[in-house]
Design a protein around this motif. Sequence first.
Motif, PDB file in Angstrom:
ATOM      1  N   LEU A  77      26.741  48.276  36.860  1.00 11.40           N
ATOM      2  CA  LEU A  77      27.580  48.018  38.038  1.00 11.40           C
ATOM      3  C   LEU A  77      27.986  46.549  38.103  1.00 11.40           C
ATOM      4  CD1 LEU A  77      28.844  49.139  40.642  1.00 11.40           C
ATOM      5  CD2 LEU A  77      26.724  48.521  41.826  1.00 11.40           C
ATOM      6  N   LEU A  78      27.053  45.663  37.839  1.00  9.67           N
ATOM      7  CA  LEU A  78      27.347  44.233  37.818  1.00  9.67           C
ATOM      8  C   LEU A  78      28.395  43.924  36.751  1.00  9.67           C
ATOM      9  CD1 LEU A  78      26.807  41.238  38.504  1.00  9.67           C
ATOM     10  CD2 LEU A  78      24.836  41.337  36.952  1.00  9.67           C
ATOM     11  N   GLU A  79      28.220  44.474  35.562  1.00  7.65           N
ATOM     12  CA  GLU A  79      29.162  44.220  34.476  1.00  7.65           C
ATOM     13  C   GLU A  79      30.553  44.734  34.829  1.00  7.65           C
ATOM     14  OE1 GLU A  79      29.277  44.976  29.669  1.00  7.65           O
ATOM     15  OE2 GLU A  79      28.642  46.619  30.969  1.00  7.65           O
ATOM     16  N   HIS A  80      30.623  45.953  35.356  1.00 13.80           N
ATOM     17  CA  HIS A  80      31.917  46.566  35.662  1.00 13.80           C
ATOM     18  C   HIS A  80      32.648  45.828  36.783  1.00 13.80           C
ATOM     19  CE1 HIS A  80      34.999  49.476  36.573  1.00 13.80           C
ATOM     20  NE2 HIS A  80      34.506  49.658  37.786  1.00 13.80           N
ATOM     21  N   CYS A  81      31.971  45.615  37.908  1.00 12.88           N
ATOM     22  CA  CYS A  81      32.628  44.983  39.057  1.00 12.88           C
ATOM     23  C   CYS A  81      33.018  43.535  38.760  1.00 12.88           C
ATOM     24  CB  CYS A  81      31.729  45.047  40.287  1.00 12.88           C
ATOM     25  SG  CYS A  81      31.523  46.721  40.946  1.00 12.88           S
ATOM     26  N   LEU A  82      32.185  42.830  38.018  1.00  8.88           N
ATOM     27  CA  LEU A  82      32.528  41.464  37.635  1.00  8.88           C
ATOM     28  C   LEU A  82      33.771  41.462  36.750  1.00  8.88           C
ATOM     29  CD1 LEU A  82      32.020  38.426  37.385  1.00  8.88           C
ATOM     30  CD2 LEU A  82      30.421  38.929  35.514  1.00  8.88           C
ATOM     31  N   GLY A  83      33.836  42.357  35.784  1.00  9.94           N
ATOM     32  CA  GLY A  83      34.997  42.426  34.917  1.00  9.94           C
ATOM     33  C   GLY A  83      36.271  42.746  35.685  1.00  9.94           C
ATOM     34  N   VAL A  84      36.187  43.695  36.628  1.00 13.02           N
ATOM     35  CA  VAL A  84      37.347  44.040  37.450  1.00 13.02           C
ATOM     36  C   VAL A  84      37.772  42.842  38.299  1.00 13.02           C
ATOM     37  CG1 VAL A  84      38.165  45.505  39.344  1.00 13.02           C
ATOM     38  CG2 VAL A  84      36.818  46.502  37.489  1.00 13.02           C
ATOM     39  N   ALA A  85      36.812  42.176  38.928  1.00 11.50           N
ATOM     40  CA  ALA A  85      37.124  41.041  39.794  1.00 11.50           C
ATOM     41  C   ALA A  85      37.730  39.884  39.011  1.00 11.50           C
ATOM     42  CB  ALA A  85      35.876  40.592  40.540  1.00 11.50           C
ATOM     43  N   GLN A  86      37.218  39.617  37.817  1.00  9.95           N
ATOM     44  CA  GLN A  86      37.763  38.537  37.003  1.00  9.95           C
ATOM     45  C   GLN A  86      39.194  38.852  36.566  1.00  9.95           C
ATOM     46  OE1 GLN A  86      34.614  38.371  34.053  1.00  9.95           O
ATOM     47  NE2 GLN A  86      33.822  36.456  34.896  1.00  9.95           N
ATOM     48  N   ALA A  87      39.456  40.096  36.204  1.00 10.81           N
ATOM     49  CA  ALA A  87      40.812  40.482  35.818  1.00 10.81           C
ATOM     50  C   ALA A  87      41.759  40.412  37.008  1.00 10.81           C
ATOM     51  CB  ALA A  87      40.803  41.884  35.212  1.00 10.81           C
ATOM     52  N   VAL A  88      41.306  40.865  38.164  1.00 11.43           N
ATOM     53  CA  VAL A  88      42.122  40.792  39.391  1.00 11.43           C
ATOM     54  C   VAL A  88      42.439  39.347  39.720  1.00 11.43           C
ATOM     55  CG1 VAL A  88      41.998  41.085  41.903  1.00 11.43           C
ATOM     56  CG2 VAL A  88      41.422  42.993  40.385  1.00 11.43           C
ATOM     57  N   SER A  89      41.443  38.482  39.599  1.00 12.22           N
ATOM     58  CA  SER A  89      41.653  37.063  39.870  1.00 12.22           C
ATOM     59  C   SER A  89      42.690  36.470  38.932  1.00 12.22           C
ATOM     60  CB  SER A  89      40.330  36.306  39.741  1.00 12.22           C
ATOM     61  OG  SER A  89      40.526  34.911  39.877  1.00 12.22           O
ATOM     62  N   ALA A  90      42.604  36.829  37.647  1.00  8.30           N
ATOM     63  CA  ALA A  90      43.505  36.258  36.653  1.00  8.30           C
ATOM     64  C   ALA A  90      44.937  36.732  36.827  1.00  8.30           C
ATOM     65  CB  ALA A  90      43.006  36.601  35.251  1.00  8.30           C
TER      66      ALA A  90
END
Length: 282
Positions: A97-110
């Motif tokens: 969950l940490l890996e998935h949500c972090l990846g989504v949030a980083q992509a959204v931010s970018a």
Amino acid sequence: MRVCGRYTVHPRFGPQINLRELHEPEPGSFDLEDLLDGPARGIEQMEREVRELIDTVQQPHLRALLERVFGERSELWAGYRVAPAAKYYHQAYRHGLLEHCLGVAQAVSAISATFGGIDRDVAVTGALLHDIGKLEAYTDDPQCIDLTDAGRLQGEIALGYYRIRRAIEEIDGFPRELALEVGHIILSHHGTLEHGSPVVPCTREATLVHMIDNLGGRLGSFDRLEKELAPGKRWSSFDRAIGGGAFFSDRAAPQERVEPQPPAPEVGAQIALTDVAAREAA
């Protein structure tokens, strides 16, 4: 399990073990972590990147919400950092969950700066929180991930929405419109009614989070499929999550097996065999 047997390579079916005995291993004779799947990145690195991302959120009420959820002493954070992201299809392992949500949030931010009109703080907050309901929806046994009773009866979207809604209500002066925007991202992140969302994405931020979440899940399925491939294979079997087989071009192409040809019989033997075949046919 401890497996005792003889390793052989079958000319047609390949490597196999002819079993002789199975028994439970002695306590302390193995490390369970060696037998479990896990994220490609280190846990400490992902935790650090979550903190760095939260530090970029400028809206004070959203920042307060994130600190309440992801604070070092938060019970939510203790569960969030170890929970799986799914039962099977993607990141179905401890810390998934940490890996998935972090990846989504980083992509959204970018990508938020690429399209006009997107409130980056809202989108990043929604991305970090969109799957928070999985803390209650899935069991925490890394050897047997399954849905809990609450997950089956209410679903991870409803569980996540009410959890964040309660957290928002505990923050003094949290703007009503802002609460609606964050809640809408959680409720709509599956994208369609048939996929379990009670509403479809109706804001730029919710649409962005849904699209990146869907992309992250599908690419996570490729990771799962590649790990399951036998050495020398480049294609997976049909997978429901991606709607077909997955191809991995960077894996070594299987070498063509040249079947040994039997030596040609002598002329006399060929004639004799032909005569026998003719008599049997008659």
